[in-house]
Write a protein that holds these residues in place. Sequence first.
Motif, PDB file in Angstrom:
ATOM      1  N   GLU A  89       0.834  -1.219   0.000  1.00  0.00           N
ATOM      2  CA  GLU A  89       0.000   0.000   0.000  1.00  0.00           C
ATOM      3  C   GLU A  89       0.863   1.262   0.000  1.00  0.00           C
ATOM      4  N   LEU A  92       1.242   3.085  -3.259  1.00  0.00           N
ATOM      5  CA  LEU A  92       0.156   3.987  -3.641  1.00  0.00           C
ATOM      6  C   LEU A  92       0.362   5.379  -3.066  1.00  0.00           C
ATOM      7  N   LEU A  93       0.612   5.415  -1.745  1.00  0.00           N
ATOM      8  CA  LEU A  93       0.754   6.710  -1.085  1.00  0.00           C
ATOM      9  C   LEU A  93       1.989   7.456  -1.600  1.00  0.00           C
ATOM     10  N   ARG A  96       1.179   8.885  -5.042  1.00  0.00           N
ATOM     11  CA  ARG A  96       0.284  10.044  -4.920  1.00  0.00           C
ATOM     12  C   ARG A  96       1.065  11.285  -4.500  1.00  0.00           C
ATOM     13  N   ARG A 106     -13.522  10.125  -8.013  1.00  0.00           N
ATOM     14  CA  ARG A 106     -14.103   8.787  -7.874  1.00  0.00           C
ATOM     15  C   ARG A 106     -15.581   8.817  -8.253  1.00  0.00           C
ATOM     16  N   ARG A 134     -12.010  13.746  -3.980  1.00  0.00           N
ATOM     17  CA  ARG A 134     -11.316  13.536  -2.709  1.00  0.00           C
ATOM     18  C   ARG A 134      -9.930  14.173  -2.749  1.00  0.00           C
ATOM     19  N   TYR A 141      -3.664  11.938   6.417  1.00  0.00           N
ATOM     20  CA  TYR A 141      -2.814  10.891   5.833  1.00  0.00           C
ATOM     21  C   TYR A 141      -1.338  11.302   5.848  1.00  0.00           C
ATOM     22  N   ASP A 247     -12.018   8.973   1.536  1.00  0.00           N
ATOM     23  CA  ASP A 247     -11.694   7.545   1.524  1.00  0.00           C
ATOM     24  C   ASP A 247     -12.913   6.732   1.951  1.00  0.00           C
TER      25      ASP A 247
HETATM   26  C1  IPM Z   1      -7.994   3.904  -1.264  1.00  0.00           C
HETATM   27  C2  IPM Z   1      -7.363   2.938  -0.303  1.00  0.00           C
HETATM   28  C3  IPM Z   1      -6.067   3.538   0.214  1.00  0.00           C
HETATM   29  C4  IPM Z   1      -6.387   4.824   0.950  1.00  0.00           C
HETATM   30  C5  IPM Z   1      -5.225   2.592   1.083  1.00  0.00           C
HETATM   31  C6  IPM Z   1      -4.963   1.267   0.397  1.00  0.00           C
HETATM   32  C7  IPM Z   1      -3.929   3.218   1.516  1.00  0.00           C
HETATM   33  O1  IPM Z   1      -8.242   2.641   0.725  1.00  0.00           O
HETATM   34  O2  IPM Z   1      -7.353   4.230  -2.277  1.00  0.00           O
HETATM   35  O3  IPM Z   1      -9.120   4.330  -1.017  1.00  0.00           O
HETATM   36  O4  IPM Z   1      -6.704   4.801   2.141  1.00  0.00           O
HETATM   37  O5  IPM Z   1      -6.317   5.876   0.322  1.00  0.00           O
END
Ligand code: IPM
Length: 358
Positions: A89, A92-93, A96, A106, A134, A141, A247
């Motif tokens: 995970e 992803l962060l 971003r 979304r 979002r 975060y 989220d």
């Molecule tokens: C999302 C996911 C992520 C978030 C996780 C996997 C870090 O839940 O993309 O919504 O919390 O942003």
Amino acid sequence: MTKKILALPGDGIGKEVMASTLNVLHYLIESHDLDFLITEMNVGGAAYDVEGSPIPNSVLEEAKKSDAVLFGAVGGEKWDNLEWDLRPENALLTLRKELNLFANLRPAFLFNELSNASPIKKEIINNLDILIVRELTGGVYFGEPRGMNNDAEPNYAFNTMIYNEDEIRRIAKVAFEAAQKRNRRLCSVDKANVLEVSKFWRSIVTEMSDDYPDVELSHQLADNTAMQLVLDPNQFDVIVSSNLFGDILSDIAGTLTGSIGMLPSASLDSSFRGMYEPCHGSAPDIAGQDIANPLAMISSLSMALKFSLKEENLSKKLDESIKTYIKNGYRTKDISAGKAHIKTSEVSDIIIDILKNE
Ligand code: IPM
Ligand code: MG
């Protein structure tokens, strides 16, 4: 000029849905003579297994050079006990933050043909079409200070929910402009009854609404929005919120449609370079069985064509082909209501056939 696309299939069903999507993309490139260059790399657990990092530098560098990143999904039990920095995970962060992808779009929409798959009554859910905007690179975060103290008595942990004015303005601008192109209603979600950061958020968004007289702005508290999304989802057009609330609310909105396997997302920077990913995760429980629904990833490709690759007409065509596919009764297992279904690996050929005939 050549447009660069980085494909990051990742883990679990990410690999399967990416394979289908790349089939469609290759078809579009050949049939429309597009000047696109595709690079494919590992990310998440798949990258950790080979290189010891879920987001190796080479991947980050390639992503920074790309116009669009197609991201499958990451994660799985195998990597659950790793430290946070090494967990899938984290890829992803990091992407971003490093790519400055502050605006996460979304959409949650229903194909009326699939309203039986929704857990919500037909008359409430029909024609659902919501866009959640979002904030993605700030808030709790990423806020500092953050941490854990295991030497205190009692031990404690903490995070910081923080937004500065510029961060609020840039995400609200994206949301107001999106509303202008849709049904001109914007609901800003916060917890202004409790949190200073939310009061501040609300005051900035309210002040900005003077510049968008054609958009009807409302405010809701996040817990109420969670409830309203279930009770009366069609009251919403565009919702804008901070990272954490977005989220949570986007999972609720996605679930309303009955198949999270259908929903795409886009994460954009200020010049519309972006990362595109399905809303579903890596779904390890069904990985490798050829039953995942690749439509969310294919739809994410459509968003990439629209926002980052400047091929809006092709994006529309692809959206139409997905509608036709559903209308013609094609169903992967997740939306088959227990009836006969097609395989993941069959979907791209069907979409391509529809595109050929349109
Ligand atoms: C999302 C996911 C992520 C978030 C996780 C996997 C870090 O839940 O993309 O919504 O919390 O942003
Ligand atoms: Mg989430």
